[in-house]
Design an enzyme around this catalytic site. Structure first.
Site, PDB file in Angstrom:
ATOM      1  N   ALA A  19       0.810  -1.233   0.002  1.00 44.36           N
ATOM      2  CA  ALA A  19      -0.066  -0.016   0.042  1.00 44.36           C
ATOM      3  C   ALA A  19       0.848   1.181   0.077  1.00 44.36           C
ATOM      4  O   ALA A  19       0.447   2.327  -0.371  1.00 44.36           O
ATOM      5  CB  ALA A  19      -0.937   0.013   1.041  1.00 44.36           C
ATOM      6  N   LYS A  20       2.209   1.026   0.562  1.00 42.22           N
ATOM      7  CA  LYS A  20       2.804   2.130   0.454  1.00 42.22           C
ATOM      8  C   LYS A  20       2.618   3.469   1.058  1.00 42.22           C
ATOM      9  O   LYS A  20       2.285   4.727   0.491  1.00 42.22           O
ATOM     10  CB  LYS A  20       3.531   2.613  -0.838  1.00 42.22           C
ATOM     11  CG  LYS A  20       4.221   1.219  -1.305  1.00 42.22           C
ATOM     12  CD  LYS A  20       5.009   1.773  -2.750  1.00 42.22           C
ATOM     13  CE  LYS A  20       5.814   0.429  -3.617  1.00 42.22           C
ATOM     14  NZ  LYS A  20       4.889  -0.618  -3.766  1.00 42.22           N
ATOM     15  N   ARG A  21       1.806   3.333   2.243  1.00 41.33           N
ATOM     16  CA  ARG A  21       1.189   4.243   2.968  1.00 41.33           C
ATOM     17  C   ARG A  21       2.149   5.127   3.886  1.00 41.33           C
ATOM     18  O   ARG A  21       3.378   4.638   3.863  1.00 41.33           O
ATOM     19  CB  ARG A  21      -0.028   3.893   3.628  1.00 41.33           C
ATOM     20  CG  ARG A  21      -1.209   3.143   3.033  1.00 41.33           C
ATOM     21  CD  ARG A  21      -1.812   4.180   2.082  1.00 41.33           C
ATOM     22  NE  ARG A  21      -3.265   3.565   1.510  1.00 41.33           N
ATOM     23  CZ  ARG A  21      -3.255   3.065   0.408  1.00 41.33           C
ATOM     24  NH1 ARG A  21      -2.243   2.719  -0.426  1.00 41.33           N
ATOM     25  NH2 ARG A  21      -4.580   2.769   0.176  1.00 41.33           N
ATOM     26  N   ASP A  76       4.160   5.135  -5.995  1.00 45.94           N
ATOM     27  CA  ASP A  76       4.644   3.917  -6.470  1.00 45.94           C
ATOM     28  C   ASP A  76       5.412   3.831  -7.882  1.00 45.94           C
ATOM     29  O   ASP A  76       5.349   4.925  -8.403  1.00 45.94           O
ATOM     30  CB  ASP A  76       3.401   2.811  -6.600  1.00 45.94           C
ATOM     31  CG  ASP A  76       3.653   1.521  -6.221  1.00 45.94           C
ATOM     32  OD1 ASP A  76       4.786   0.880  -6.650  1.00 45.94           O
ATOM     33  OD2 ASP A  76       2.955   0.934  -5.422  1.00 45.94           O
TER      34      ASP A  76
END
Lengths: 275, 275
Positions: A95-97, B99
């Site tokens: 999710a790369k939050r 991303d």
């Protein structure tokens, strides 16, 4: 899932393969589009055919958000299916939050508690109080972006910060965070030669390595520089496995590709742990 | 929305206020919980009461994801309501995504095309090919995290990279990205004295400034160091406005707080543009 449980699975299956469930409706077999939930049908078939060959699955949330409410439903169904049928498998919400404290806590609850993933990927730019909320969950893991596999990694990550590359600062600083034992790191396979340096800073941590295959990284090189006494590697492959065929045999084709990688991994494991 | 249209709105309303729609079901008036969609009901009431006092709304996606499918539905309804009833208002999806290339494109489509926000916040850690997909959308804006308002900002953002703070490298490098005219930047109000330096690097860009009020930043200071000839500021307030009351008068109370800030902004605008 504890790190030890993950290591046991790796030893049992002779595999440290993670399969990326990055489902694009334009790329899946067209006969699935007639199904109620084509994304889940695709994932279920891939999981059923490959679960004995891998130790982790990693859906990238962008691919699910792209389909709005339907996509989120497919993501929910996929993680529930995994947790019910294959609780021994390590799950990663890619999710790369990352946000300020309270807001990171909300993201952490979504992925680690409500959806019950074992881990979630997190971006480090906002620092300590954006990462620690994810680390607070027992037996859950925070996979911090360190050195990514894309060209843009050279914009900032490899720049020198106080005498050291930024990604190394991220590794060192993150070791001081509360509950840092719950940290793993994303390190791209396209930069395998960096792994030796990385292992100087974090000898024991697990690394999630994207970029083997489609993005050009070599499994052998990654193992040479990155493997530690507890293996310490999860190697991700997405497109190379799940889109091996877009005909009705897609699941078998995915299993074949996963099996090829698993066999190479078994060889690497025997080299590293016999010598 | 074009930047010029945003500037026109600011001049017309004598306001550069952005209201953060960070809705927490534990904090909203309890009578709303009986409604079908309490989050949307809350947002609609706040928007109806405050739209003439602000130029932007910023839902933070974490607060919506926290409620799963229902939350996403509330977010969809909120942005549709804004786009239908108040198309002159600038909308910000505070998602802090980022991303590798193709995956960033998916996030960009979700927020800028499907949900039709005017802008989305993006984390810079993965560099050029993670940011440019967002910049490719005409008359849409990418708000890059530069210097955030939290304590963790000092972990990496203010560290010296090749003789310059990392957040300055982010500002300078991002200026070289394709379609960089679509960039705005997040700069925390808690670090107002940094704004003078920042304006040396990006004199013309809009800055989204969180942290006035609840997080302790001063509006006067931010304007002193950050305002440019086209105003160039969006000041965000979330909790201070939307949770001014948790009784049935919550919308009027929110309007009162928004009005106080708008009046201070009108004073700042008259100071800066008469002198």
């Amino acid at each position: 899932m504890t790190t030890n449980q993950l290591i046991q699975q790796i030893k049992k299956k002779k595999s440290f393969l993670c399969i990326g469930l990055d489902v694009d409706l334009n790329k899946i077999p067209q006969h699935l589009l007639k199904e109620d939930d084509p994304i889940f049908s695709f994932n279920k078939a891939v999981i059923d055919a490959t679960h004995h060959l891998c130790v982790a699955y990693k859906p990238n949330t962008a691919f699910y958000e792209a389909y709005g409410l339907k996509g989120w439903k497919s993501l929910e169904k996929t993680i529930r299916y995994l947790n019910e049928k294959h609780p021994e498998i390590f799950t990663i919400a890619d999710a790369k939050r990352g946000d300020i404290g309270n807001t990171s806590t909300m993201y952490a609850k979504v992925f680690l508690e409500d959806l019950a993933f074992d881990s979630v990927t997190v971006a480090p730019y906002m620092g300590k109080d954006s990462v620690e909320p994810f680390l607070a969950f027992k037996d859950k893991h925070t996979i911090l972006l360190a050195l990514t596999s894309n060209q843009g990694a050279f914009d900032f990550q490899t720049k020198t910060v106080d005498g050291k590359a930024l990604y190394k600062q991220v590794l060192e600083t993150s070791k001081t965070y509360t509950n840092s034992e719950n940290l793993m790191y994303v390190v791209g396979a396209t930069k395998a030669e960096y792994l030796a340096d990385i292992r100087q800073i974090i000898p024991d941590s697990f690394l999630l390595v994207p970029g083997v295959g489609a993005q050009g990284g070599s499994l052998k090189e990654v193992c040479k520089y990155g493997m530690n006494a507890q293996v310490g590697l999860l190697i991700n492959s997405s497109r190379g496995i799940i889109y091996a065929s877009n005909e009705t045999d897609f699941a078998e084709a995915a299993a074949l590709k996963a099996s090829e990688l698993q066999k190479q991994m078994a060889v690497e494991l025997s080299h590293h742990f016999i010598n």
